[in-house]
Scaffold this motif. Sequence first.
Motif, short mmCIF file in Angstrom:
data_model
loop_
_atom_site.label_atom_id
_atom_site.label_comp_id
_atom_site.label_asym_id
_atom_site.label_seq_id
_atom_site.Cartn_x
_atom_site.Cartn_y
_atom_site.Cartn_z
N ALA A 31 0.82 -1.21 0.00
CA ALA A 31 0.00 0.00 0.00
C ALA A 31 0.86 1.26 0.00
CB ALA A 31 -0.93 0.00 1.22
N ALA A 32 1.94 1.26 0.77
CA ALA A 32 2.81 2.43 0.81
C ALA A 32 3.45 2.69 -0.55
CB ALA A 32 3.89 2.23 1.88
N ALA A 33 3.87 1.63 -1.23
CA ALA A 33 4.46 1.79 -2.55
C ALA A 33 3.44 2.29 -3.57
CB ALA A 33 5.07 0.47 -3.01
N LEU A 34 2.22 1.75 -3.51
CA LEU A 34 1.18 2.19 -4.44
C LEU A 34 0.80 3.64 -4.18
CD1 LEU A 34 -1.42 -0.67 -4.91
CD2 LEU A 34 0.05 0.35 -6.63
N PHE A 39 -4.21 -1.22 -8.80
CA PHE A 39 -4.62 -1.38 -7.41
C PHE A 39 -5.11 -2.81 -7.14
CE2 PHE A 39 -7.24 1.13 -3.98
CZ PHE A 39 -6.58 0.44 -2.98
N SER A 40 -6.02 -3.29 -7.97
CA SER A 40 -6.53 -4.64 -7.74
C SER A 40 -5.50 -5.70 -8.08
CB SER A 40 -7.83 -4.86 -8.54
OG SER A 40 -7.63 -4.68 -9.93
N ALA A 41 -4.64 -5.44 -9.07
CA ALA A 41 -3.58 -6.39 -9.41
C ALA A 41 -2.55 -6.52 -8.29
CB ALA A 41 -2.89 -5.97 -10.70
N SER A 42 -2.45 -5.49 -7.45
CA SER A 42 -1.49 -5.52 -6.35
C SER A 42 -1.83 -6.56 -5.30
CB SER A 42 -1.44 -4.14 -5.67
OG SER A 42 -2.61 -3.92 -4.87
N ALA A 49 -7.14 -3.62 11.95
CA ALA A 49 -6.20 -2.52 12.15
C ALA A 49 -5.35 -2.32 10.90
CB ALA A 49 -5.31 -2.79 13.37
N THR A 50 -4.90 -3.41 10.30
CA THR A 50 -4.13 -3.31 9.06
C THR A 50 -5.00 -2.78 7.92
OG1 THR A 50 -2.57 -5.04 9.66
CG2 THR A 50 -2.91 -4.66 7.30
N LEU A 51 -6.24 -3.22 7.86
CA LEU A 51 -7.15 -2.71 6.83
C LEU A 51 -7.24 -1.20 6.91
CD1 LEU A 51 -9.30 -3.18 4.59
CD2 LEU A 51 -10.98 -3.33 6.44
N GLY A 52 -7.43 -0.66 8.11
CA GLY A 52 -7.51 0.79 8.27
C GLY A 52 -6.23 1.48 7.82
N ARG A 53 -5.09 0.87 8.12
CA ARG A 53 -3.82 1.45 7.71
C ARG A 53 -3.69 1.46 6.19
NH1 ARG A 53 1.55 0.97 9.76
NH2 ARG A 53 2.82 2.49 8.59
N VAL A 54 -4.06 0.38 5.55
CA VAL A 54 -3.97 0.28 4.08
C VAL A 54 -4.86 1.32 3.41
CG1 VAL A 54 -4.60 -1.18 2.11
CG2 VAL A 54 -3.23 -2.12 4.00
N ILE A 55 -6.11 1.41 3.85
CA ILE A 55 -7.04 2.38 3.25
C ILE A 55 -6.53 3.80 3.47
CG2 ILE A 55 -9.37 3.33 3.37
CD1 ILE A 55 -9.33 0.65 2.04
N GLY A 56 -6.02 4.09 4.67
CA GLY A 56 -5.50 5.42 4.95
C GLY A 56 -4.32 5.78 4.07
N LEU A 57 -3.42 4.83 3.83
CA LEU A 57 -2.26 5.09 2.98
C LEU A 57 -2.70 5.44 1.55
CD1 LEU A 57 0.18 2.30 4.19
CD2 LEU A 57 0.64 4.77 4.23
#
Length: 419
Positions: A31-34, A59-62, A81-89
């Motif tokens: 997510a950070a790289a995208l 995004f979906s291919a990632s 918690a990880t889901l929230g982090r990914v969406i936020g990034l």
Amino acid sequence: MSAAVHDLAAAPAARAPARLIRSDDEAIEVAAALAERFREGSAARDRDRALPIAEIDAFSASGLWGILVPTAFGGAGVSYATLGRVIGLIATADGSLGQLSQNHHFLVEILKWSASPAQQAFFFERVLAGDRFGNALAERGTRTAKSWATRIVPDGGRYRLSGEKYYSTGALFADWVVPSVFDEDDRRAYVFVPRGRAGVEVVDDWNGFGQRTTASGTSRFTDVVVEPELVVPTHSAAGYTLSLPVAHIMHAAIDAGIGRRAYEELLDYVRHSARPWHETGLAAATDDPHTLADVGDLSMRLAAAEALIERAGRVLDVADRSPSETAWAEATAAVFEAKVFAAEVGLSAATKLVEHAGSSATRRDLGNDRYWRDVRTHSVHDPVRWRRHEVGAFRLTGKPPLGYAEASRRYRNPGRPRL
């Protein structure tokens, strides 16, 4: 903007198989790289309303669209918690892209809590392969947002689906368009309709002043043939559902992510472009005590919003592992706390960016107005003013939040097997 009806008769273009993400750490790293990639061109996409088709494919291919698929079905089953982090990034790069994935993840949650094992096996395999879901939930002209006129009626061994939906975020980019419906017995269900099915029409008529590239337009269903295997009846879920608070933790992450990016833009602009007000006698804009105070305040409040989202994710994870009435109500309250705070600080950061960066920051080519427009547009999907009351009532009297109470009435059955 003229409405453009998109031809959905053809199958979606062939795509490379999606990456299979195997851990929470990997999801955050991807997510950070995208986010770095998606940040490039985000202002131009908003200004020109250029739909992010290539970005959605990447995004979906990632593999990030499959991270909620349970480990029992081959997914990473990441923590909330990880889901929230990914969406936020992702939202720090482009608020529209964050919201587009939010709707897909919500529908994966519907499958997790409500679908049969056979439905789960089929759809989770499709998600891991890279298929995308788009919602078709809201309607106009009904008494409330949860009053739906869209229905399925029996037709031999199948159903017929008819209705019209608005704010269909993600439907234009989806492989499966998913309307919420009532069945012949007035029970709620979700119907996973192949995008190319005859009678399905998606109209790109979204003209909101924010979240401009979500293409949250109209979906129409005209006498669509639907097999029973595509109907997920939420009334017969095998246990409590976290789908509502999971949806809202993602909403909180979107607002906080947009606010975080506005704050970063503020720092950059004040450091390198802003001039001190001539009456102050200051040598640099970075010496302005009012700017320093506001930057400090935003720094603390953004950190608090992100901490509340992470905390809410951990509480959701506890409720997922050990369901009980107390755990589920606590999780919903924790999510609402994060959501209210994130919306407030996101709007504040977007406003302070323009206030302290000065008149030059209002140039259209910079696109600094999009942060406020995106948070303001996104945050009105759900009345946060009511969430304060629900949290207060729960903390003071123990009364469960309204969203939890509605969900528990519809899904209550503590015997749900763990996925």
